[in-house]
Scaffold this active site. Structure first.
Site, PDB file in Angstrom:
ATOM      1  N   ASP A 146     -81.133  50.481 -26.299  1.00  0.00           N
ATOM      2  CA  ASP A 146     -82.551  49.984 -27.249  1.00  0.00           C
ATOM      3  C   ASP A 146     -83.346  51.489 -27.558  1.00  0.00           C
ATOM      4  O   ASP A 146     -83.648  52.097 -27.877  1.00  0.00           O
ATOM      5  CB  ASP A 146     -83.246  48.857 -27.165  1.00  0.00           C
ATOM      6  N   GLU A 156     -72.942  50.673 -20.227  1.00  0.00           N
ATOM      7  CA  GLU A 156     -73.888  49.601 -20.630  1.00  0.00           C
ATOM      8  C   GLU A 156     -73.329  48.696 -21.517  1.00  0.00           C
ATOM      9  O   GLU A 156     -72.933  49.070 -22.874  1.00  0.00           O
ATOM     10  CB  GLU A 156     -75.221  50.192 -21.053  1.00  0.00           C
ATOM     11  N   ASP A 157     -73.798  47.341 -22.337  1.00  0.00           N
ATOM     12  CA  ASP A 157     -74.184  46.853 -23.306  1.00  0.00           C
ATOM     13  C   ASP A 157     -74.741  48.122 -24.242  1.00  0.00           C
ATOM     14  O   ASP A 157     -74.492  47.689 -25.899  1.00  0.00           O
ATOM     15  CB  ASP A 157     -74.235  45.112 -23.312  1.00  0.00           C
ATOM     16  N   ASP A 186     -77.544  38.202 -24.104  1.00  0.00           N
ATOM     17  CA  ASP A 186     -78.456  37.562 -23.703  1.00  0.00           C
ATOM     18  C   ASP A 186     -79.736  37.029 -24.142  1.00  0.00           C
ATOM     19  O   ASP A 186     -79.797  38.052 -24.660  1.00  0.00           O
ATOM     20  CB  ASP A 186     -78.665  36.615 -22.873  1.00  0.00           C
ATOM     21  N   LYS A 198     -76.366  41.675 -16.479  1.00  0.00           N
ATOM     22  CA  LYS A 198     -75.291  41.222 -16.541  1.00  0.00           C
ATOM     23  C   LYS A 198     -74.521  41.235 -18.123  1.00  0.00           C
ATOM     24  O   LYS A 198     -73.762  41.075 -17.881  1.00  0.00           O
ATOM     25  CB  LYS A 198     -75.383  39.678 -16.689  1.00  0.00           C
ATOM     26  N   PHE A 228     -81.883  42.060 -33.238  1.00  0.00           N
ATOM     27  CA  PHE A 228     -81.666  41.440 -31.259  1.00  0.00           C
ATOM     28  C   PHE A 228     -80.441  41.426 -31.770  1.00  0.00           C
ATOM     29  O   PHE A 228     -80.073  39.201 -32.652  1.00  0.00           O
ATOM     30  CB  PHE A 228     -82.723  40.561 -31.621  1.00  0.00           C
ATOM     31  N   ARG A 241     -74.566  34.490 -24.278  1.00  0.00           N
ATOM     32  CA  ARG A 241     -73.532  35.843 -23.811  1.00  0.00           C
ATOM     33  C   ARG A 241     -71.906  35.161 -24.003  1.00  0.00           C
ATOM     34  O   ARG A 241     -70.789  35.885 -23.591  1.00  0.00           O
ATOM     35  CB  ARG A 241     -73.016  35.679 -21.491  1.00  0.00           C
TER      36      ARG A 241
HETATM   37  P1  5GP Z   1     -84.067  50.039 -23.317  1.00  0.00           P
HETATM   38  O1  5GP Z   1     -84.048  50.202 -21.926  1.00  0.00           O
HETATM   39  O2  5GP Z   1     -82.595  50.797 -23.949  1.00  0.00           O
HETATM   40  O3  5GP Z   1     -84.970  49.770 -24.650  1.00  0.00           O
HETATM   41  O4  5GP Z   1     -82.567  48.462 -23.293  1.00  0.00           O
HETATM   42  C1  5GP Z   1     -81.666  47.969 -22.673  1.00  0.00           C
HETATM   43  C2  5GP Z   1     -81.833  46.521 -22.656  1.00  0.00           C
HETATM   44  O5  5GP Z   1     -82.604  45.504 -23.070  1.00  0.00           O
HETATM   45  C3  5GP Z   1     -80.239  46.340 -22.824  1.00  0.00           C
HETATM   46  O6  5GP Z   1     -79.744  46.336 -21.548  1.00  0.00           O
HETATM   47  C4  5GP Z   1     -80.050  44.466 -22.782  1.00  0.00           C
HETATM   48  O7  5GP Z   1     -80.448  43.676 -21.652  1.00  0.00           O
HETATM   49  C5  5GP Z   1     -81.521  44.830 -23.789  1.00  0.00           C
HETATM   50  N1  5GP Z   1     -81.500  44.494 -25.347  1.00  0.00           N
HETATM   51  C6  5GP Z   1     -82.103  45.339 -26.245  1.00  0.00           C
HETATM   52  N2  5GP Z   1     -81.605  45.545 -27.480  1.00  0.00           N
HETATM   53  C7  5GP Z   1     -80.931  44.045 -26.819  1.00  0.00           C
HETATM   54  C8  5GP Z   1     -80.569  43.262 -27.750  1.00  0.00           C
HETATM   55  O8  5GP Z   1     -80.583  43.147 -29.373  1.00  0.00           O
HETATM   56  N3  5GP Z   1     -80.510  41.967 -28.300  1.00  0.00           N
HETATM   57  C9  5GP Z   1     -80.138  41.554 -26.307  1.00  0.00           C
HETATM   58  N4  5GP Z   1     -79.853  40.513 -25.680  1.00  0.00           N
HETATM   59  N5  5GP Z   1     -80.334  42.568 -25.379  1.00  0.00           N
HETATM   60  C10 5GP Z   1     -80.884  43.571 -25.762  1.00  0.00           C
END
Ligand code: 5GP
Length: 174
Positions: free
Chosen positions: A99, A95-96, A155, A40, A148, A161
């Site tokens: 990380d 993608e949003d 979210d 989402k 974060f 959101r």
């Molecule tokens: P990754 O697989 O790159 O570690 O994580 C990606 C997903 O983790 C993102 O699509 C998101 O849903 C969540 N995520 C990572 N960092 C944050 C953050 O600072 N805030 C939020 N709300 N979600 C995050």
């Protein structure tokens, strides 16, 4: 709680989204593209970005989850897959936030197996210092520190959101 001050304001976000839309429009001039939103979290970014792209485009979505509360597990669950066949298409994955990079790496490799003509990644936020895998982000909104963040589609436990800006989320005890 969410800190009172926006981390990225509506104006900062919109201005960067306009720049990304202009760059995509010029890079894909004369082509059709399929823009894939990862839901989402990318919902707001996707809808603002696509309205700034001037080349003909189609839309599709993946609904995935990779986060348990606020820690990355590296487990990607696909709740809904694409409806479109991406074979031979120019695909942009939207993608949003990146990380560890595990989610996007997984999705990127999954889509690559379906033989798109091209596959690029566009992410609004990049926590580069947290990266665990090698991943090329072709279009990036902002590089951000290891905090974060919530709002603009992102979210905490499915809340916040709808904040129009991005804020740093801090838990307060008591
Ligand atoms: P990754 O697989 O790159 O570690 O994580 C990606 C997903 O983790 C993102 O699509 C998101 O849903 C969540 N995520 C990572 N960092 C944050 C953050 O600072 N805030 C939020 N709300 N979600 C995050």
């Amino acid at each position: 709680m969410v800190t009172g001050k926006p981390f990225l304001t509506v104006e900062q976000i919109q201005s960067r989204v306009r720049e990304l839309g202009a760059k995509l429009s010029s890079d894909y001039e004369g082509k059709n593209i399929l823009v894939v939103g990862i839901l989402k979290g990318a919902v707001m970014f996707f809808s603002d970005l696509t309205r700034q792209i001037s080349v003909p485009l189609s839309m599709d979505f993946l609904i995935v989850s990779s986060y348990i509360k606020d820690s990355t597990t590296g487990n990607v669950k696909i709740h809904a897959d694409l409806r479109e066949d991406i074979n031979g298409k120019n695909v942009i994955l939207v993608e949003d936030i990146v990380d560890s990079g595990l989610t996007l790496k997984y999705l990127y490799e999954m889509l690559l197996e379906r033989n798109p003509a091209s596959l690029k990644i566009c992410a609004l936020l990049d926590k580069k210092s947290r990266r665990q895998v090698d991943l090329q982000i072709d279009y990036r909104g902002f590089e951000i520190p290891d905090e974060f963040v919530v709002g603009y589609g992102l979210d905490y436990e499915d809340k916040f959101r709808n904040l129009p800006y991005l804020a740093i989320f801090k838990k307060v005890s008591g």
